[in-house]
Design a protein around this motif. Sequence first.
Motif, mmCIF file in Angstrom:
data_model
loop_
_atom_site.group_PDB
_atom_site.id
_atom_site.type_symbol
_atom_site.label_atom_id
_atom_site.label_comp_id
_atom_site.label_asym_id
_atom_site.label_seq_id
_atom_site.Cartn_x
_atom_site.Cartn_y
_atom_site.Cartn_z
ATOM 1 N N ALA A 24 0.833 -1.205 0.000
ATOM 2 C CA ALA A 24 0.000 0.000 0.000
ATOM 3 C C ALA A 24 0.870 1.258 0.000
ATOM 4 C CB ALA A 24 -0.926 0.009 1.211
ATOM 5 N N PHE A 25 1.937 1.211 0.792
ATOM 6 C CA PHE A 25 2.868 2.338 0.836
ATOM 7 C C PHE A 25 3.563 2.505 -0.513
ATOM 8 C CE2 PHE A 25 7.060 4.192 2.076
ATOM 9 C CZ PHE A 25 6.576 5.424 2.508
ATOM 10 N N LEU A 26 3.939 1.377 -1.125
ATOM 11 C CA LEU A 26 4.568 1.429 -2.444
ATOM 12 C C LEU A 26 3.639 2.063 -3.472
ATOM 13 C CD1 LEU A 26 6.860 0.682 -4.418
ATOM 14 C CD2 LEU A 26 5.753 -1.543 -4.682
ATOM 15 N N GLU A 27 2.374 1.732 -3.415
ATOM 16 C CA GLU A 27 1.401 2.297 -4.356
ATOM 17 C C GLU A 27 1.275 3.809 -4.167
ATOM 18 O OE1 GLU A 27 -3.365 1.967 -5.163
ATOM 19 O OE2 GLU A 27 -2.325 0.177 -4.422
ATOM 20 N N MET A 28 1.208 4.256 -2.913
ATOM 21 C CA MET A 28 1.099 5.700 -2.645
ATOM 22 C C MET A 28 2.357 6.450 -3.085
ATOM 23 S SD MET A 28 -0.873 6.146 1.003
ATOM 24 C CE MET A 28 0.324 5.212 1.944
ATOM 25 N N VAL A 29 3.514 5.891 -2.777
ATOM 26 C CA VAL A 29 4.774 6.549 -3.135
ATOM 27 C C VAL A 29 4.948 6.575 -4.652
ATOM 28 C CG1 VAL A 29 7.283 6.394 -2.955
ATOM 29 C CG2 VAL A 29 5.876 6.072 -0.929
ATOM 30 N N THR A 30 4.540 5.516 -5.333
ATOM 31 C CA THR A 30 4.622 5.487 -6.796
ATOM 32 C C THR A 30 3.727 6.560 -7.401
ATOM 33 O OG1 THR A 30 5.077 3.110 -6.737
ATOM 34 C CG2 THR A 30 4.371 4.034 -8.834
ATOM 35 N N ALA A 31 2.522 6.706 -6.860
ATOM 36 C CA ALA A 31 1.620 7.756 -7.347
ATOM 37 C C ALA A 31 2.202 9.138 -7.079
ATOM 38 C CB ALA A 31 0.252 7.623 -6.695
ATOM 39 N N PHE A 32 2.790 9.318 -5.893
ATOM 40 C CA PHE A 32 3.421 10.594 -5.549
ATOM 41 C C PHE A 32 4.596 10.882 -6.477
ATOM 42 C CE2 PHE A 32 6.563 12.905 -2.855
ATOM 43 C CZ PHE A 32 5.869 14.100 -2.750
ATOM 44 N N ASP A 33 5.415 9.872 -6.752
ATOM 45 C CA ASP A 33 6.568 10.030 -7.641
ATOM 46 C C ASP A 33 6.114 10.417 -9.048
ATOM 47 O OD1 ASP A 33 9.443 9.784 -8.203
ATOM 48 O OD2 ASP A 33 8.831 8.061 -9.428
ATOM 49 N N THR A 34 5.095 9.765 -9.546
ATOM 50 C CA THR A 34 4.560 10.084 -10.874
ATOM 51 C C THR A 34 4.045 11.519 -10.915
ATOM 52 O OG1 THR A 34 3.932 7.774 -11.185
ATOM 53 C CG2 THR A 34 2.890 9.388 -12.631
ATOM 54 N N ALA A 35 3.332 11.920 -9.871
ATOM 55 C CA ALA A 35 2.795 13.281 -9.819
ATOM 56 C C ALA A 35 3.913 14.311 -9.783
ATOM 57 C CB ALA A 35 1.886 13.437 -8.605
ATOM 58 N N MET A 36 4.961 14.054 -9.006
ATOM 59 C CA MET A 36 6.072 15.006 -8.906
ATOM 60 C C MET A 36 6.828 15.114 -10.229
ATOM 61 S SD MET A 36 5.890 16.402 -5.992
ATOM 62 C CE MET A 36 4.137 16.243 -6.148
ATOM 63 N N LYS A 37 7.000 13.997 -10.927
ATOM 64 C CA LYS A 37 7.673 14.034 -12.228
ATOM 65 C C LYS A 37 6.836 14.800 -13.245
ATOM 66 C CE LYS A 37 10.532 9.969 -11.619
ATOM 67 N NZ LYS A 37 10.774 8.586 -11.953
ATOM 68 N N ARG A 38 5.518 14.617 -13.217
ATOM 69 C CA ARG A 38 4.642 15.363 -14.127
ATOM 70 C C ARG A 38 4.668 16.851 -13.802
ATOM 71 N NH1 ARG A 38 -1.072 13.058 -14.108
ATOM 72 N NH2 ARG A 38 -1.336 14.638 -15.703
ATOM 73 N N MET A 39 4.672 17.185 -12.509
ATOM 74 C CA MET A 39 4.722 18.579 -12.092
ATOM 75 C C MET A 39 6.033 19.228 -12.535
ATOM 76 S SD MET A 39 4.536 20.294 -8.299
ATOM 77 C CE MET A 39 6.160 19.733 -7.848
ATOM 78 N N ASP A 40 7.135 18.500 -12.383
ATOM 79 C CA ASP A 40 8.433 19.026 -12.807
ATOM 80 C C ASP A 40 8.458 19.253 -14.311
ATOM 81 O OD1 ASP A 40 11.205 19.772 -12.438
ATOM 82 O OD2 ASP A 40 11.699 17.833 -13.366
#
Length: 107
Positions: A24-40
């Motif tokens: 569950a933590f991996l799923e949240m962190v993966t979503a966060f990582d994807t969002a941060m890369k898109r934002m960048d």
Amino acid sequence: AMSKSAVKISSDLLSNPLCEQEPAFLEMVTAFDTAMKRMDSFNQEKVDWEMGNAGGVVESFSSVFPSLNMAVKRREQTLQDYKRLQSKVEKYEEKERTGPVLAKLHQ
């Protein structure tokens, strides 16, 4: 710089060993990582677009207002002079503090 830092934080979280243990933590962190890369990516596109538009505005006004063009040239010349003198000051600050060096540094 802020979005680059957010990407670094998200990638560091993704490499955390806790991600391997908790799906569950991996799923949240993966979503966060994807969002941060898109934002960048979005921020970089925005900066590139703004820089391109700002350059076009200055170029269009430089033909209308010749004094603006002269001011930009004077600024560039002054900036080059400043950098040249700053490097001289740094060179004299690194040398041994003798009479002639201090006199040149003060000058």
